[in-house]
Design a protein around this motif. Structure first.
Motif, PDB file in Angstrom:
ATOM      1  N   PHE B 183       6.309  12.392  -4.559  1.00 32.90           N
ATOM      2  CA  PHE B 183       6.949  11.068  -5.576  1.00 32.90           C
ATOM      3  C   PHE B 183       7.354   9.940  -4.023  1.00 32.90           C
ATOM      4  CE2 PHE B 183       9.970   8.763  -8.045  1.00 32.90           C
ATOM      5  CZ  PHE B 183       8.855   8.815  -8.885  1.00 32.90           C
ATOM      6  N   ILE B 184       8.426  10.302  -3.808  1.00 30.98           N
ATOM      7  CA  ILE B 184       7.721   8.746  -3.417  1.00 30.98           C
ATOM      8  C   ILE B 184       7.889   8.376  -2.265  1.00 30.98           C
ATOM      9  CG2 ILE B 184      11.083   8.808  -1.907  1.00 30.98           C
ATOM     10  CD1 ILE B 184      11.701   8.708  -4.392  1.00 30.98           C
ATOM     11  N   THR B 185       7.752   9.448  -0.842  1.00 28.40           N
ATOM     12  CA  THR B 185       6.274   9.086   0.282  1.00 28.40           C
ATOM     13  C   THR B 185       5.543   8.506  -0.285  1.00 28.40           C
ATOM     14  OG1 THR B 185       7.912  11.041   1.180  1.00 28.40           O
ATOM     15  CG2 THR B 185       6.380   9.795   2.311  1.00 28.40           C
ATOM     16  N   PRO B 186       4.440   8.501  -1.247  1.00 25.73           N
ATOM     17  CA  PRO B 186       3.019   8.275  -1.378  1.00 25.73           C
ATOM     18  C   PRO B 186       3.532   6.686  -2.344  1.00 25.73           C
ATOM     19  CG  PRO B 186       3.573  10.167  -2.431  1.00 25.73           C
ATOM     20  CD  PRO B 186       4.229   9.833  -1.347  1.00 25.73           C
ATOM     21  N   MET B 187       4.294   6.678  -3.006  1.00 28.48           N
ATOM     22  CA  MET B 187       4.935   5.208  -3.720  1.00 28.48           C
ATOM     23  C   MET B 187       5.586   4.134  -2.112  1.00 28.48           C
ATOM     24  SD  MET B 187       6.741   6.121  -6.402  1.00 28.48           S
ATOM     25  CE  MET B 187       8.301   6.615  -6.340  1.00 28.48           C
ATOM     26  N   PHE B 188       5.980   4.547  -1.243  1.00 27.42           N
ATOM     27  CA  PHE B 188       6.605   4.481  -0.101  1.00 27.42           C
ATOM     28  C   PHE B 188       5.572   3.553   0.812  1.00 27.42           C
ATOM     29  CE2 PHE B 188       7.590   4.189   4.327  1.00 27.42           C
ATOM     30  CZ  PHE B 188       8.261   3.358   4.890  1.00 27.42           C
ATOM     31  N   LEU B 189       4.341   4.476   0.695  1.00 29.36           N
ATOM     32  CA  LEU B 189       2.893   3.840   1.698  1.00 29.36           C
ATOM     33  C   LEU B 189       1.751   2.914   0.697  1.00 29.36           C
ATOM     34  CD1 LEU B 189       2.837   7.536   3.921  1.00 29.36           C
ATOM     35  CD2 LEU B 189       3.959   5.401   4.278  1.00 29.36           C
ATOM     36  N   PHE B 190       2.120   3.668  -0.599  1.00 31.16           N
ATOM     37  CA  PHE B 190       1.010   2.946  -1.547  1.00 31.16           C
ATOM     38  C   PHE B 190       1.096   2.203  -2.643  1.00 31.16           C
ATOM     39  CE2 PHE B 190      -0.446   7.070   0.675  1.00 31.16           C
ATOM     40  CZ  PHE B 190      -1.486   6.315   1.753  1.00 31.16           C
ATOM     41  N   GLY B 191       2.339   1.583  -2.693  1.00 30.50           N
ATOM     42  CA  GLY B 191       2.454   1.271  -3.566  1.00 30.50           C
ATOM     43  C   GLY B 191       2.898  -0.273  -3.907  1.00 30.50           C
ATOM     44  N   GLY B 192       1.775  -1.404  -2.376  1.00 26.02           N
ATOM     45  CA  GLY B 192       1.798  -2.350  -2.060  1.00 26.02           C
ATOM     46  C   GLY B 192       3.131  -2.739  -1.620  1.00 26.02           C
ATOM     47  N   THR B 193       2.968  -1.384  -0.712  1.00 29.85           N
ATOM     48  CA  THR B 193       4.870  -2.362   0.497  1.00 29.85           C
ATOM     49  C   THR B 193       4.011  -2.900   1.218  1.00 29.85           C
ATOM     50  OG1 THR B 193       4.352  -0.481   0.863  1.00 29.85           O
ATOM     51  CG2 THR B 193       6.188  -0.709  -0.319  1.00 29.85           C
ATOM     52  N   PHE B 194       3.361  -2.212   2.548  1.00 30.56           N
ATOM     53  CA  PHE B 194       3.294  -3.137   3.721  1.00 30.56           C
ATOM     54  C   PHE B 194       1.643  -3.535   3.246  1.00 30.56           C
ATOM     55  CE2 PHE B 194       6.082   0.164   4.397  1.00 30.56           C
ATOM     56  CZ  PHE B 194       7.214   0.013   4.686  1.00 30.56           C
ATOM     57  N   PHE B 195       0.635  -3.330   2.406  1.00 30.45           N
ATOM     58  CA  PHE B 195      -0.129  -3.862   2.537  1.00 30.45           C
ATOM     59  C   PHE B 195      -0.649  -4.428   1.197  1.00 30.45           C
ATOM     60  CE2 PHE B 195      -1.385   0.564   2.807  1.00 30.45           C
ATOM     61  CZ  PHE B 195      -1.836   0.346   1.139  1.00 30.45           C
ATOM     62  N   PRO B 196      -1.611  -4.944   0.425  1.00 30.28           N
ATOM     63  CA  PRO B 196      -1.677  -5.253  -0.838  1.00 30.28           C
ATOM     64  C   PRO B 196      -2.644  -4.565  -1.047  1.00 30.28           C
ATOM     65  CG  PRO B 196      -2.303  -7.682   0.912  1.00 30.28           C
ATOM     66  CD  PRO B 196      -2.183  -6.156   1.424  1.00 30.28           C
ATOM     67  N   LEU B 197      -2.302  -4.589  -2.528  1.00 35.64           N
ATOM     68  CA  LEU B 197      -3.214  -3.341  -3.364  1.00 35.64           C
ATOM     69  C   LEU B 197      -4.600  -3.760  -3.504  1.00 35.64           C
ATOM     70  CD1 LEU B 197      -0.780  -2.641  -6.215  1.00 35.64           C
ATOM     71  CD2 LEU B 197      -1.016  -0.669  -4.730  1.00 35.64           C
ATOM     72  N   SER B 198      -4.854  -4.512  -3.233  1.00 38.94           N
ATOM     73  CA  SER B 198      -6.271  -5.099  -3.381  1.00 38.94           C
ATOM     74  C   SER B 198      -6.984  -4.388  -1.848  1.00 38.94           C
ATOM     75  CB  SER B 198      -6.646  -6.441  -3.734  1.00 38.94           C
ATOM     76  OG  SER B 198      -6.159  -7.631  -2.568  1.00 38.94           O
ATOM     77  N   ASN B 199      -6.560  -3.969  -1.490  1.00 38.12           N
ATOM     78  CA  ASN B 199      -7.478  -3.130  -0.092  1.00 38.12           C
ATOM     79  C   ASN B 199      -7.725  -2.328  -0.576  1.00 38.12           C
ATOM     80  OD1 ASN B 199      -6.311  -5.338   1.376  1.00 38.12           O
ATOM     81  ND2 ASN B 199      -5.642  -4.771   3.093  1.00 38.12           N
TER      82      ASN B 199
END
Ligand code: ADP
Ligand code: MG
Lengths: 308, 260
Positions: B183-199
């Motif tokens: 739950f936490i790690t996937p959000m950390f990586l893919f929640g629009g944190t380090f790159f835009p969601l549009s990628n």
């Protein structure tokens, strides 16, 4: 029911607690009068903790009725809890806090005012002989100090009923006596106490009345001396390494005894005469006369099997 | 509908945790001050040289400006979640603190509510400290960025509730690794944190939008960059909805665990 001085502080009727198929408390009924020390005795697993947890509202009961301070417990649990002090069986002191912080934080759970807490804490620290440990880490306290702090914490709200679940289990003799003398002080001040224990000397010393429980049921109820008289008699003779002829002798005299193989225990209303007879014969050695104790009652009623 | 047994006394539980926190605040202050420095150095300076700028909401913004609010959002998530999982579990299971509280006029609902609000408070404290550091780099746009504080409290509460639900059901403390990994790690990586969601591919964007960190990142980034946009309202509603769902769930499950 409204509260009068004659109203029992606790009136429990047919309390039951089931955990699935297992019955922890199987219909217990008792009352506690104002000012007395009431004991709940029993071997491990007898249901003592479960009974008192129902009393202070920690455990919902399966059935039965319960009145505290003349009020039915189902309605006003918050008011009732604010009038009780509890020393739980497990150590629930806050290890993240110091001695004085433990008292302070706990007092705030009762919404006590800062000024009231201040004086209360000073008194209690003196009472528990911990005033020189105010700022100590509770993790560094000895077993005896921990129990005294738990007791002090349970008194923070000036309760009318003090509930103690095995207050001296695991303590050394000095610490036990220290704690007992404090409990006696509280009793002298008129505090009503409910105590669970499996130490018979503790119950005999502190309790005005008690019940002995086993397997969720109350076996007997009464004052310690009454119970000893009714269930054991005044004296006990212990005979070490008995031969068969003494068993025959006792049977001929139709004297009740318990046979542990290597030891006979004779319960007798008037043991002196029998004792003199025995030691004048072949049992000069290994024969002992002693006053009956609550422990004899306990073992007689709950048996000698191990409880784990 | 569940009925809450709740008085203002829950504040006493919050206060208990605050007393403990004050004893060790000097240590507690260090991570939120240092963490953004590390991340900005590694990701912003190190990676930012390669990335340069990012397309966000139709604008080109420097990479450090892009990730700074996400660092705050991640910290909000982690501090509240940690508080109501590991820390609450230790209090409940090992220290028997809740058992002690339940011998006083506190209800289970009050104990848990106090814990949850404390988790939210820790998120807000962490956010405040991170704002000090990140502002020093000029990466936050004021006065809008001040809204980070109430957002931190709200987002913290959302993750605190999720953590408490886990605490109510895990058999042992090691099992927390499971929600952290899933739950936490996937959000950390893919929640629009380090790159835009549009990628991300379209399906992954949809999945990301069902997760709370995505919305928290949106909110933090939105107020930090200045210029409030209407889609922030959806993210706000999402967090409120999340709390409305998980707060009662945490209470009900905790009652089941604590009342024996
Ligand atoms: N939460 C629980 N779930 C299931 N069984 C329990 C629970 N608490 C107590 N019991 C069982 O109820 C019985 C009575 O326990 P307890 O009241 O703790 O006894 P005592 O305090 O006299 O040693 C024991 O057999 C115990 O295993
Ligand atoms: Mg017990």
């Amino acid at each position: 029911m409204t509260e009068t001085p004659a109203t029992p502080l606790v009136h429990a009727q047919n309390l039951r607690k089931e955990y699935g198929a297992m019955t922890a408390v199987d219909g217990v009924t008792f009352s506690i009068r104002r000012g007395e020390c009431f004991g709940l005795l029993g071997p491990n697993g007898a249901g003592k903790t479960t009974t008192i947890r129902m009393l202070y509202g920690f455990t919902p009961r399966t059935s039965g009725s319960l009145e505290l301070f003349g009020t039915d417990c189902d309605g006003s649990w918050r008011t009732i809890k604010s009038r009780i002090g509890v020393c739980q069986q497990d150590n629930t002191l806050d290890p993240d806090l110091t001695v004085v912080q433990n008292l302070n934080v706990f007092g705030r759970y009762f919404n006590l005012s800062r000024a009231r807490l201040q004086t209360r804490i000073d008194n209690l620290l003196r009472f528990a002989a911990l005033d020189n440990r105010r700022d100590a880490d509770v993790r560094g306290l000895s077993g005896g100090m921990v129990r005294r702090l738990v007791l002090a914490r349970a008194l923070i709200n000036e309760p009318e009923l003090l509930i103690l679940d095995e207050p001296t289990t695991g303590l050394d003799p000095q610490s036990r006596h220290q704690l007992w003398s404090r409990l006696e002080d509280l009793k002298a001040q008129g505090l009503t106490t409910l105590l669970t224990t499996h130490y018979m000397d503790e119950a005999e010393r502190l309790c005005d009345r008690l019940v002995i429980m086993d397997q969720g049921r109350i076996l007997v109820e009464g004052a310690p001396s009454e119970l000893i008289n009714a269930h054991v008699g005044r004296t006990v003779i212990e005979i070490m390494a008995p031969g068969n002829n003494i068993r025959t002798l006792l049977q001929e005299k139709s004297v009740a005894f318990e046979d542990l193989g290597h030891r006979l225990i004779v319960y007798h209303r008037n043991g002196e005469e029998l004792y003199r007879e025995l030691i004048s014969g072949e049992y000069r050695e290994g024969c002992m006369l002693r006053p009956a104790t609550l422990e004899d009652v306990f073992l007689r009623l709950t048996g000698r099997d191990l409880r784990e | 509908m569940i009925r809450f047994d709740l008085s203002r006394r829950f504040f006493r539980v919050w206060q208990r945790n605050f007393v403990v926190y004050r004893k060790t605040w000097k240590i507690g202050f260090i991570p939120p001050l240092l963490e953004p420095l590390f991340y900005l150095a590694a990701f912003g300076v190190g990676l930012g040289v390669m990335v340069g700028s990012v397309n966000y909401a139709g604008e080109k913004i420097p990479y450090t400006t892009f990730i700074a609010p996400a660092l705050i959002a991640v910290n909000i998530m982690q501090s509240a979640f940690f508080e109501t999982t590991f820390a609450s579990f230790v209090r409940m299971f090992y220290q028997k603190t809740f058992d002690g509280m339940l011998a006083t006029p506190l209800s289970v609902d009050e104990v848990i509510t106090g814990e949850l609000l404390w988790g939210a408070t820790k998120s807000a404290i962490g956010t405040f400290l991170m704002m000090l550091v990140i502002s020093a780099f000029g990466l936050l746009h004021y006065p809008g960025a001040l809204l980070l504080l109430p957002i931190a409290f709200l987002g913290g509460l959302a993750f605190a509730c999720a953590g408490m639900v886990c605490t109510a059901i895990v058999p042992t403390i090691e099992v927390f690794n499971l929600p952290i990994f899933l739950f936490i790690t996937p959000m950390f990586l893919f929640g629009g944190t380090f790159f835009p969601l549009s990628n991300l591919p379209a399906w992954a964007q949809i999945v990301a939008h069902t997760l709370p960190l995505t919305h928290l990142v949106e909110l933090c980034r939105g107020v930090s960059l200045g210029g409030l946009r209407s889609h922030l309202l959806y993210s706000l509603l999402y967090l409120l909805f999340w709390i409305a769902l998980f707060y009662p769930l945490a209470i009900v499950l905790m009652r089941r665990r604590l009342i024996k």
